[in-house]
Design an enzyme around this catalytic site. Structure first.
Site, PDB file in Angstrom:
ATOM      1  N   GLU A 114      71.335  -9.619  49.239  1.00 53.66           N
ATOM      2  CA  GLU A 114      72.324  -8.678  49.797  1.00 53.66           C
ATOM      3  C   GLU A 114      73.676  -9.372  49.974  1.00 53.66           C
ATOM      4  OE1 GLU A 114      70.331  -5.381  52.348  1.00 53.66           O
ATOM      5  OE2 GLU A 114      69.571  -7.275  53.111  1.00 53.66           O
ATOM      6  N   GLU A 134      61.282  -7.609  51.115  1.00 50.50           N
ATOM      7  CA  GLU A 134      61.196  -6.648  52.219  1.00 50.50           C
ATOM      8  C   GLU A 134      60.019  -5.693  52.026  1.00 50.50           C
ATOM      9  OE1 GLU A 134      63.946  -7.567  50.684  1.00 50.50           O
ATOM     10  OE2 GLU A 134      65.656  -7.590  52.035  1.00 50.50           O
TER      11      GLU A 134
HETATM   12  C1  1HE Z   1      62.246 -19.055  57.033  1.00 47.64           C
HETATM   13  C2  1HE Z   1      62.611 -18.084  56.070  1.00 47.64           C
HETATM   14  C3  1HE Z   1      63.053 -16.826  56.549  1.00 47.64           C
HETATM   15  C4  1HE Z   1      61.973 -19.849  55.019  1.00 47.64           C
HETATM   16  N1  1HE Z   1      63.102 -16.647  57.883  1.00 47.64           N
HETATM   17  N2  1HE Z   1      62.335 -18.821  58.333  1.00 47.64           N
HETATM   18  N3  1HE Z   1      62.864 -13.363  53.279  1.00 47.64           N
HETATM   19  C5  1HE Z   1      61.652 -13.685  52.783  1.00 47.64           C
HETATM   20  O1  1HE Z   1      60.665 -12.987  52.944  1.00 47.64           O
HETATM   21  C6  1HE Z   1      61.570 -15.011  52.084  1.00 47.64           C
HETATM   22  C7  1HE Z   1      60.743 -15.953  52.912  1.00 47.64           C
HETATM   23  N4  1HE Z   1      60.833 -17.321  52.409  1.00 47.64           N
HETATM   24  C8  1HE Z   1      60.152 -17.758  51.322  1.00 47.64           C
HETATM   25  O2  1HE Z   1      59.540 -17.003  50.599  1.00 47.64           O
HETATM   26  C9  1HE Z   1      60.217 -19.231  51.029  1.00 47.64           C
HETATM   27  O3  1HE Z   1      60.538 -19.909  52.250  1.00 47.64           O
HETATM   28  C10 1HE Z   1      61.247 -19.635  49.948  1.00 47.64           C
HETATM   29  C11 1HE Z   1      60.781 -19.151  48.578  1.00 47.64           C
HETATM   30  C12 1HE Z   1      62.632 -19.079  50.253  1.00 47.64           C
HETATM   31  C13 1HE Z   1      61.381 -21.179  49.932  1.00 47.64           C
HETATM   32  O4  1HE Z   1      60.087 -21.761  49.795  1.00 47.64           O
HETATM   33  P1  1HE Z   1      59.877 -23.310  50.184  1.00 47.64           P
HETATM   34  O5  1HE Z   1      58.466 -23.662  49.845  1.00 47.64           O
HETATM   35  O6  1HE Z   1      60.979 -24.118  49.621  1.00 47.64           O
HETATM   36  O7  1HE Z   1      60.101 -23.373  51.789  1.00 47.64           O
HETATM   37  P2  1HE Z   1      59.094 -22.978  52.962  1.00 47.64           P
HETATM   38  O8  1HE Z   1      58.143 -24.098  53.216  1.00 47.64           O
HETATM   39  O9  1HE Z   1      58.501 -21.640  52.763  1.00 47.64           O
HETATM   40  O10 1HE Z   1      60.098 -22.831  54.202  1.00 47.64           O
HETATM   41  C14 1HE Z   1      60.704 -23.947  54.823  1.00 47.64           C
HETATM   42  C15 1HE Z   1      60.988 -23.554  56.261  1.00 47.64           C
HETATM   43  O11 1HE Z   1      61.938 -22.483  56.264  1.00 47.64           O
HETATM   44  C16 1HE Z   1      59.784 -23.021  56.995  1.00 47.64           C
HETATM   45  O12 1HE Z   1      59.931 -23.353  58.370  1.00 47.64           O
HETATM   46  P3  1HE Z   1      59.150 -24.613  59.013  1.00 47.64           P
HETATM   47  O13 1HE Z   1      59.620 -24.608  60.433  1.00 47.64           O
HETATM   48  O14 1HE Z   1      57.685 -24.325  58.827  1.00 47.64           O
HETATM   49  O15 1HE Z   1      59.603 -25.818  58.231  1.00 47.64           O
HETATM   50  C17 1HE Z   1      59.901 -21.533  56.837  1.00 47.64           C
HETATM   51  O16 1HE Z   1      59.234 -20.807  57.857  1.00 47.64           O
HETATM   52  C18 1HE Z   1      61.398 -21.357  56.959  1.00 47.64           C
HETATM   53  N5  1HE Z   1      61.856 -20.130  56.332  1.00 47.64           N
HETATM   54  N6  1HE Z   1      62.421 -18.597  54.837  1.00 47.64           N
HETATM   55  C19 1HE Z   1      62.749 -17.617  58.728  1.00 47.64           C
HETATM   56  N7  1HE Z   1      63.446 -15.850  55.728  1.00 47.64           N
HETATM   57  C20 1HE Z   1      69.360  -7.458  56.713  1.00 47.64           C
HETATM   58  S1  1HE Z   1      67.807  -7.179  56.326  1.00 47.64           S
HETATM   59  C21 1HE Z   1      67.305  -8.374  55.219  1.00 47.64           C
HETATM   60  C22 1HE Z   1      65.811  -8.348  55.134  1.00 47.64           C
HETATM   61  C23 1HE Z   1      65.267  -9.589  54.506  1.00 47.64           C
HETATM   62  O17 1HE Z   1      65.981 -10.487  54.100  1.00 47.64           O
HETATM   63  S2  1HE Z   1      63.589  -9.655  54.444  1.00 47.64           S
HETATM   64  C24 1HE Z   1      63.273 -10.991  53.382  1.00 47.64           C
HETATM   65  C25 1HE Z   1      63.121 -12.260  54.159  1.00 47.64           C
END
Ligand code: 1HE
Length: 262
Positions: A114, A134
């Site tokens: 976005e 989402e």
């Molecule tokens: C997060 C987030 C997040 C990572 N919010 N903390 N977005 C998503 O559904 C995407 C979610 N994220 C992922 O699918 C993956 O993290 C990635 C593909 C982006 C990257 O993967 P990777 O293996 O490099 O990293 P990871 O191990 O998954 O994440 C590293 C840390 O970042 C981990 O935290 P930690 O404390 O365990 O180290 C994750 O929890 C954190 N992290 N992504 C919070 N999104 C205005 S409305 C918009 C609506 C949306 O955007 S919904 C889609 C949200």
């Protein structure tokens, strides 16, 4: 503006390019409320020297979208205010003072897509991937994605991305219109910066017309669009800078249009 997760740097002899960098790589540049507010403030308060901007993300991913850890606490009314806060911030990116170029790599997902969609030019490197998770998280886009993304790729493709969780790789993302440029891995920022330097040299009124008039003309019925076009083109061509540029070409002092490389 002071937020450790967002950095503003000025680049160029006249400090004409702003580099706005998400600096929260440990959370994959997930956008929490503080970061969204900082983005808004940054684009509201760009120094007067700035003529173009680049948005970049530190680490291996451009942006993982909404910070999901903040989502669980919100009720319906707070959800509306939250979405409107995103709208206000991304409006400052799209309809701010200068064209914005997104340098994309790694995850460009959810709210990250976005944010990228609010920019005027998107450069993706080969590591980029695009998704709207989402759908699978039981939510909906809330940062303007339902308005902006179909204008890039069409309603059918966005519907598919959200219904099925389809992920587009960089080449397919560029092919369908999520990005206008595809570059080798690691080169998105350099390319975006080079484009920003180019854009910063344009006459300000031309850039203003492209940012503020063109998208509105595209929304108008043709008859009104033609009229708006006539007005904005008359204003642009009347600027002294436009006259000087045309004169330079006629006197053989400005570059010709070159044939594109194959
Ligand atoms: C997060 C987030 C997040 C990572 N919010 N903390 N977005 C998503 O559904 C995407 C979610 N994220 C992922 O699918 C993956 O993290 C990635 C593909 C982006 C990257 O993967 P990777 O293996 O490099 O990293 P990871 O191990 O998954 O994440 C590293 C840390 O970042 C981990 O935290 P930690 O404390 O365990 O180290 C994750 O929890 C954190 N992290 N992504 C919070 N999104 C205005 S409305 C918009 C609506 C949306 O955007 S919904 C889609 C949200």
């Amino acid at each position: 503006m002071s937020n450790p997760d967002l950095q503003l740097e000025l680049h160029g002899k006249q400090q004409e390019v702003a580099i706005v960098r998400l600096t929260r790589p440990s959370k994959r540049n997930a956008l929490n409320d503080g970061l969204i507010k900082a983005l808004r403030e940054t684009f509201d308060n760009l120094p007067a020297s700035v003529r173009a901007a680049v948005i970049d993300g530190q680490g291996e991913h451009f942006c993982a979208g909404l910070d999901l850890s903040e989502l669980q606490e919100r009720d319906a009314a707070q959800g509306v205010y939250h979405s409107r806060m995103w709208h206000a911030a991304l409006e400052r990116v799209q309809y701010g003072p200068v064209p914005v170029i997104a340098a994309l790599h790694g995850a460009v997902v959810g709210g990250g897509l976005e944010l990228a969609s609010a920019c005027h030019i998107r450069v993706a490197d080969e590591s980029s991937f695009f998704a709207l998770p989402e759908g699978s998280r039981g939510i909906f886009v809330g940062g303007g994605g339902s308005v902006r993304i179909p204008r890039l790729i069409g309603v059918a493709r966005m519907t598919d991305m959200m219904l099925t969780g389809r992920v587009y790789n960089a080449a397919d993302g560029e092919r369908i219109g999520l990005a206008q440029y595809l570059v080798p891995a690691g080169q998105a920022f350099d390319k975006a910066l080079a484009l920003a330097e180019q854009v910063a040299k344009n006459a300000p009124m031309t850039n203003y017309a492209l940012m503020h008039a063109l998208p509105r003309i595209a929304e108008q019925p043709a008859d009104q669009g033609f009229m708006t076009e006539a007005l904005i083109s008359a204003i642009a061509q009347s600027a002294p800078e436009a006259k000087a540029r045309v004169r330079a070409f006629l006197e053989g002092k400005a570059p010709k249009v070159q044939k594109a490389e194959a």
